[in-house]
Design a protein around this motif. Structure first.
Motif, PDB file in Angstrom:
ATOM      1  N   ALA A 114      45.099 -13.778  13.720  1.00 13.39           N
ATOM      2  CA  ALA A 114      45.499 -12.353  12.690  1.00 13.39           C
ATOM      3  C   ALA A 114      46.016 -11.361  13.715  1.00 13.39           C
ATOM      4  N   ASP A 115      45.843 -11.361  14.939  1.00 15.95           N
ATOM      5  CA  ASP A 115      46.370 -10.255  15.585  1.00 15.95           C
ATOM      6  C   ASP A 115      47.886 -10.451  16.114  1.00 15.95           C
ATOM      7  N   PRO A 116      48.647  -9.388  15.538  1.00 18.64           N
ATOM      8  CA  PRO A 116      50.059  -9.272  15.815  1.00 18.64           C
ATOM      9  C   PRO A 116      50.423  -9.444  17.049  1.00 18.64           C
ATOM     10  N   GLY A 117      49.429  -9.237  18.194  1.00 18.42           N
ATOM     11  CA  GLY A 117      50.218  -9.229  19.526  1.00 18.42           C
ATOM     12  C   GLY A 117      49.715 -10.744  20.109  1.00 18.42           C
ATOM     13  N   VAL A 118      49.395 -11.714  19.285  1.00 19.70           N
ATOM     14  CA  VAL A 118      49.021 -13.044  19.817  1.00 19.70           C
ATOM     15  C   VAL A 118      49.945 -13.949  19.096  1.00 19.70           C
ATOM     16  N   PHE A 119      50.549 -14.695  19.740  1.00 16.09           N
ATOM     17  CA  PHE A 119      51.402 -16.001  19.381  1.00 16.09           C
ATOM     18  C   PHE A 119      50.758 -17.299  19.699  1.00 16.09           C
ATOM     19  N   ILE A 120      50.018 -18.140  18.772  1.00 16.74           N
ATOM     20  CA  ILE A 120      49.529 -19.282  18.904  1.00 16.74           C
ATOM     21  C   ILE A 120      50.418 -20.406  18.576  1.00 16.74           C
ATOM     22  N   ARG A 121      50.646 -21.392  19.188  1.00 16.67           N
ATOM     23  CA  ARG A 121      51.509 -22.655  18.659  1.00 16.67           C
ATOM     24  C   ARG A 121      50.949 -23.821  19.223  1.00 16.67           C
ATOM     25  N   SER A 122      50.838 -24.906  18.651  1.00 16.31           N
ATOM     26  CA  SER A 122      50.539 -26.188  19.381  1.00 16.31           C
ATOM     27  C   SER A 122      51.699 -27.214  19.237  1.00 16.31           C
ATOM     28  N   MET A 123      51.806 -27.985  20.004  1.00 18.25           N
ATOM     29  CA  MET A 123      53.031 -28.789  20.243  1.00 18.25           C
ATOM     30  C   MET A 123      52.761 -30.287  20.586  1.00 18.25           C
ATOM     31  N   ALA A 124      53.191 -31.118  19.787  1.00 20.44           N
ATOM     32  CA  ALA A 124      53.016 -32.536  20.024  1.00 20.44           C
ATOM     33  C   ALA A 124      53.818 -33.087  21.300  1.00 20.44           C
ATOM     34  N   SER A 125      53.019 -33.699  22.052  1.00 22.21           N
ATOM     35  CA  SER A 125      53.967 -34.190  23.326  1.00 22.21           C
ATOM     36  C   SER A 125      54.644 -35.460  23.247  1.00 22.21           C
ATOM     37  N   ARG A 126      54.599 -36.105  21.879  1.00 17.17           N
ATOM     38  CA  ARG A 126      55.661 -37.294  21.475  1.00 17.17           C
ATOM     39  C   ARG A 126      55.704 -38.268  22.575  1.00 17.17           C
ATOM     40  N   GLY A 127      54.815 -39.000  22.830  1.00 18.44           N
ATOM     41  CA  GLY A 127      55.065 -39.975  23.838  1.00 18.44           C
ATOM     42  C   GLY A 127      56.057 -39.675  25.178  1.00 18.44           C
ATOM     43  N   GLY A 128      57.234 -39.646  25.088  1.00 21.64           N
ATOM     44  CA  GLY A 128      57.998 -39.848  26.420  1.00 21.64           C
ATOM     45  C   GLY A 128      57.692 -38.625  27.342  1.00 21.64           C
ATOM     46  N   ALA A 129      57.216 -38.847  28.578  1.00 21.91           N
ATOM     47  CA  ALA A 129      56.890 -37.965  29.351  1.00 21.91           C
ATOM     48  C   ALA A 129      57.929 -36.646  29.658  1.00 21.91           C
ATOM     49  N   GLY A 130      59.008 -37.282  29.879  1.00 19.69           N
ATOM     50  CA  GLY A 130      60.178 -36.411  29.976  1.00 19.69           C
ATOM     51  C   GLY A 130      60.377 -35.301  28.969  1.00 19.69           C
ATOM     52  N   GLY A 131      59.982 -35.860  27.774  1.00 18.95           N
ATOM     53  CA  GLY A 131      60.326 -35.178  26.455  1.00 18.95           C
ATOM     54  C   GLY A 131      59.723 -34.016  26.393  1.00 18.95           C
ATOM     55  N   LEU A 132      58.344 -34.177  26.760  1.00 21.61           N
ATOM     56  CA  LEU A 132      57.363 -32.813  26.486  1.00 21.61           C
ATOM     57  C   LEU A 132      57.791 -31.892  27.473  1.00 21.61           C
ATOM     58  N   SER A 133      58.279 -31.889  28.893  1.00 15.38           N
ATOM     59  CA  SER A 133      58.693 -31.108  29.628  1.00 15.38           C
ATOM     60  C   SER A 133      60.109 -30.188  29.044  1.00 15.38           C
ATOM     61  N   ARG A 134      60.729 -31.090  28.688  1.00 16.50           N
ATOM     62  CA  ARG A 134      62.031 -30.760  28.161  1.00 16.50           C
ATOM     63  C   ARG A 134      62.049 -29.577  27.066  1.00 16.50           C
ATOM     64  N   VAL A 135      60.981 -30.089  26.058  1.00 14.56           N
ATOM     65  CA  VAL A 135      60.768 -29.161  24.788  1.00 14.56           C
ATOM     66  C   VAL A 135      60.056 -27.895  25.340  1.00 14.56           C
ATOM     67  N   ALA A 136      59.016 -28.363  25.988  1.00 14.34           N
ATOM     68  CA  ALA A 136      58.125 -27.082  26.653  1.00 14.34           C
ATOM     69  C   ALA A 136      58.866 -26.233  27.422  1.00 14.34           C
ATOM     70  N   ARG A 137      59.832 -26.499  28.163  1.00 17.76           N
ATOM     71  CA  ARG A 137      60.595 -25.707  28.905  1.00 17.76           C
ATOM     72  C   ARG A 137      61.419 -24.761  28.181  1.00 17.76           C
ATOM     73  N   ASP A 138      61.861 -25.346  27.044  1.00 18.21           N
ATOM     74  CA  ASP A 138      62.870 -24.565  26.133  1.00 18.21           C
ATOM     75  C   ASP A 138      61.905 -23.650  25.077  1.00 18.21           C
ATOM     76  N   VAL A 139      60.778 -23.931  24.865  1.00 17.68           N
ATOM     77  CA  VAL A 139      59.968 -23.265  23.912  1.00 17.68           C
ATOM     78  C   VAL A 139      59.336 -21.877  24.831  1.00 17.68           C
ATOM     79  N   LEU A 140      59.217 -22.411  26.224  1.00 16.03           N
ATOM     80  CA  LEU A 140      59.034 -21.177  26.912  1.00 16.03           C
ATOM     81  C   LEU A 140      59.758 -20.154  27.397  1.00 16.03           C
ATOM     82  N   VAL A 141      61.070 -20.689  27.040  1.00 14.31           N
ATOM     83  CA  VAL A 141      62.233 -19.407  27.325  1.00 14.31           C
ATOM     84  C   VAL A 141      62.133 -18.675  25.872  1.00 14.31           C
ATOM     85  N   VAL A 142      61.867 -19.266  24.653  1.00 15.98           N
ATOM     86  CA  VAL A 142      61.889 -18.585  23.506  1.00 15.98           C
ATOM     87  C   VAL A 142      60.636 -17.548  23.631  1.00 15.98           C
TER      88      VAL A 142
END
Lengths: 318, 318
Positions: A114-142
């Motif tokens: 409920a804290d407006p200063g905390v953003f919590i998100r979970s992300m599925a790593s969906r199989g492909g190892a490279g896929g996770l890094s790609r998605v996570a890197r873009d999400v970290l930019v956001v």
């Protein structure tokens, strides 16, 4: 804040502008598009990138039951007390086996939901190892562009490799369970080499001094420095000291000089991924055009290995 | 035998010639090179391919404990009685969890290990889904060229997708455990659609007539035909009938007309894999050349997303 000013000529897309204004909703929408693999999202990320460089990303790894989520909760509390905005990115393993753990983690973090200063998100790593890094890197930019100061990345379960997590974060912490002195032996060698902070947690248990001594001894043997601390995530003991140490590293992390190699790697993987997606399509089209000629089709079916080598030579001629 | 005569002008590499002479040792060596990703192996496979088309490849899938290995043992016995040469390719899951099962399977098949007409091999699926198909497809070429008549492919555990297995075999059999009538419901929908033979095993258990009726009802609903049989792998009941049915399908499977689409797909994936490996290297070289120019390097670090899109456009220009 070391946010760079964007080019005054450039115009920012509305979605990106909303993220920059701190909208969690806009960030969630953008993250959903990243996860869905929407290619148009790259334009938004290009808009956001000049505003990144504020966040410090820390990975927190460790064996199941070591107290990761409780420790993260304690760190969030400390960072919030200091007025910092915090993000938590929990990376679910693709395997459904530890579904329970993920749910448990989420419930434990509810107190911050409920804290407006905390953003919590979970992300599925969906199989492909490279896929996770790609998605996570873009999400970290956001998350960085959203104005979060600290981002805690928690790999849940064993769905991802340690080197992969290490490549995504500025700081890597590993929880070491004390015990009969073999705590250090149970940590994977990869983590021992890449981690920056070794957290001997549950310091009310026996074996803590031995574990700390083991770790310090091990750190003597490796080329990179590392920091060892003791915490008791449950009571909060040591968590403040750990949080302060993390923050003390932040300025160094934020320097352009230190960020540049990671950004360059990010550029390499972006270009290579985008170019290969195009080239894959071009190759597929060329194969179909080739097979559309009846004698080629017959020859390919007669000996795919022989003909493949011939066609490949034509295709890759620079 | 429908082996084609090779081009009299062509010369066969010694390794390939040894495989054609039926040497299990040479086949094992070649398979090891395929698994290791040795690119030179493609020349041997090109030599072997014209001699393939004899083997009938059958996948046998089913839930753990359904009796796959016992059934395979029974089928091997029947095929050997008919004078056929048999291969078994057990595909281990990459997950170490079911290590015990694999060992168990191997032990159960020991009785055939000394038989010079039976070639047994297990293969790790090594993470990447595409990697498994690639390796397995090449290995099947070796086994076929070795002169084996029947090849049984057993996916061990859940490391690979059902569609992947289906794409590798001529016939797909699925073991259906009978029981409280929900046996059919426990089979994954993908398998129900792709399997050719439904084997209600352990027919001394209750629920067999219900499971058979359920399966026949289900087959009425799908567009492709399918065959339902009852076996008791342990006593061997029904195994002979199943083996005879499999063999009755062999001529149809061996016809060039029926083999051509799979060979064409094989050609497509071969070309695409080889071409993309080359192109990936070319792209990587171009990226490094680009970053070697200081102002490009600076610009890439300033905004990797923006510059990536520009560079990609240059790279993929046909």
């Amino acid at each position: 804040m070391i946010r760079k000013s964007p080019d005054p000529e450039s115009c920012i897309r509305p979605e990106a502008a909303e993220v920059l204004s701190g909208s969690f909703l806009a960030a969630s929408r953008l993250i959903r598009r990243i996860e869905a693999g929407d290619p148009a999202v790259l334009a938004d990320l290009a808009d956001l990138f000049p505003f990144t460089g504020n966040a410090c990303v820390m990975g927190i790894t460790g064996p199941p039951g070591a107290g990761k989520s409780t420790l993260i909760s304690g760190l969030i509390r400390r960072f919030r007390d200091l007025g910092l905005r915090v993000g938590v990115l929990a990376i679910d393993p693709s395997s459904p086996v530890s579904g329970g753990a993920i749910l448990g983690d989420r419930i434990r973090m509810q107190s911050h939901a409920a804290d407006p200063g905390v953003f919590i998100r979970s992300m599925a790593s969906r199989g492909g190892a490279g896929g996770l890094s790609r998605v996570a890197r873009d999400v970290l930019v956001v998350l960085d562009a959203l104005g979060l100061d600290m981002i805690l990345l928690e790999p849940v379960g064993s769905g991802q490799s340690d080197t992969e997590i290490a490549s995504l974060v500025h700081l890597l912490g590993v929880l070491v369970p004390p015990g009969t002195g073999d705590g250090v032996q149970t940590i994977k060698a990869g983590i021992l080499e890449t981690a920056d902070i070794f957290i001997v947690n549950k310091c009310d248990l026996p074996g803590v001094p031995e574990a700390v001594a083991d770790l310090r001894g091990m750190l003597h043997l490796r080329s990179r420095p590392g920091w060892v601390c003791e915490t008791c995530a449950r009571t909060g003991e040591g968590t403040g000291e750990l949080a302060d140490y993390i923050l003390s590293r932040r300025t160094e992390i934020q320097s352009w000089q230190n960020r540049a190699p990671a950004i360059r790697d990010h550029f390499r993987s972006l270009v290579s991924r985008l170019a290969l997606a195009h080239l894959e399509k071009q190759v597929a089209d060329r194969i179909e055009a080739f097979l559309a000629v009846p004698e080629n089709d017959r020859a390919a079916s007669d000996n795919p290995y022989r003909l493949a080598r011939e066609l490949v030579e034509q295709l890759v001629r620079p």
